[in-house]
Design an enzyme around this catalytic site. Sequence first.
Site, PDB file in Angstrom:
ATOM      1  N   ASP A   6      -0.275   7.323   6.272  1.00  0.00           N
ATOM      2  CA  ASP A   6       0.591   6.199   5.919  1.00  0.00           C
ATOM      3  C   ASP A   6      -0.254   5.190   5.149  1.00  0.00           C
ATOM      4  O   ASP A   6      -1.046   4.450   5.728  1.00  0.00           O
ATOM      5  CB  ASP A   6       1.176   5.570   7.185  1.00  0.00           C
ATOM      6  CG  ASP A   6       1.999   4.327   6.898  1.00  0.00           C
ATOM      7  OD1 ASP A   6       2.520   4.209   5.771  1.00  0.00           O
ATOM      8  OD2 ASP A   6       2.127   3.479   7.800  1.00  0.00           O
ATOM      9  N   GLY A   8      -0.699   1.913   3.255  1.00  0.00           N
ATOM     10  CA  GLY A   8      -0.135   0.593   3.024  1.00  0.00           C
ATOM     11  C   GLY A   8      -0.933  -0.155   1.985  1.00  0.00           C
ATOM     12  O   GLY A   8      -1.906   0.361   1.419  1.00  0.00           O
ATOM     13  N   ASP A  94       7.897   4.020   3.389  1.00  0.00           N
ATOM     14  CA  ASP A  94       7.647   3.398   4.692  1.00  0.00           C
ATOM     15  C   ASP A  94       8.948   3.019   5.389  1.00  0.00           C
ATOM     16  O   ASP A  94       9.082   3.160   6.610  1.00  0.00           O
ATOM     17  CB  ASP A  94       6.726   2.181   4.546  1.00  0.00           C
ATOM     18  CG  ASP A  94       7.147   1.224   3.439  1.00  0.00           C
ATOM     19  OD1 ASP A  94       8.032   1.568   2.635  1.00  0.00           O
ATOM     20  OD2 ASP A  94       6.584   0.112   3.371  1.00  0.00           O
TER      21      ASP A  94
END
Length: 241
Positions: A6, A8, A94
Amino acid sequence: MLLTIDVGNTFTNLALFDQEMVKSWNVSSMSEIDLGSIDNLDAIALSCVVADAETKIKDKASKLNVDFFSLNSNTVPKNLFKTKYPNASEIGADFIAGAVGGIKKYGCPCVVFDLGTATNVDIVDKCGFFIGGIIAPGLQTSLNALIGKASALSDIELKSPESVIGKSTDEAIRSGIVVGEASKIDGLIDRIENELGYKVNVITTGGWADLVTSHMKHKAHYDKYLILDSLKYIYEQVRQN
């Protein structure tokens, strides 16, 4: 082994799965991810909001002959992610991962608060449709904006304040940022439920979720690995079909 990633704006969270999670860790999103150091790596499932990072990870996966899946509005199975959003292509990976994970683990209707660089809010109605979201500055972003160039405040650590009413500058800022974020979330939940006309399951995740959730008045399910678990679930569903 399946690696879920993930990416970010500030941090990249990773988890390695062999049926169950074997390990998890995070790195700066500016750092290179060394995939070659992971033994028996078979596949990667990615949620990424940084285009350059996605390209680099995909290239590394190709060189290692590792199966690669990148989540977006076109690759997510329609049975897992239903939406009434006017332009589905605008929905970030996301948000998709948060909504799918929220539905699978906690049922709908649900609202997922992902507290990272930004505070992202996924809203899923009682019929299981992602109907929209909310985006606000995250805790560190708010703190950075507050202290600006005030060097005397630059070493303030984001942690739980001892009380709402600060007895020092540091405590006052911590209360404003941390308790203020919790109060903002509580207020948003009230407004969301009022707009929907019914109660929702509330889930918190992301780097600041543990800190903020304890100050909320609303009951919330704190789920540290919601996005990474969701990526695993989505990947498995895609490859089974």
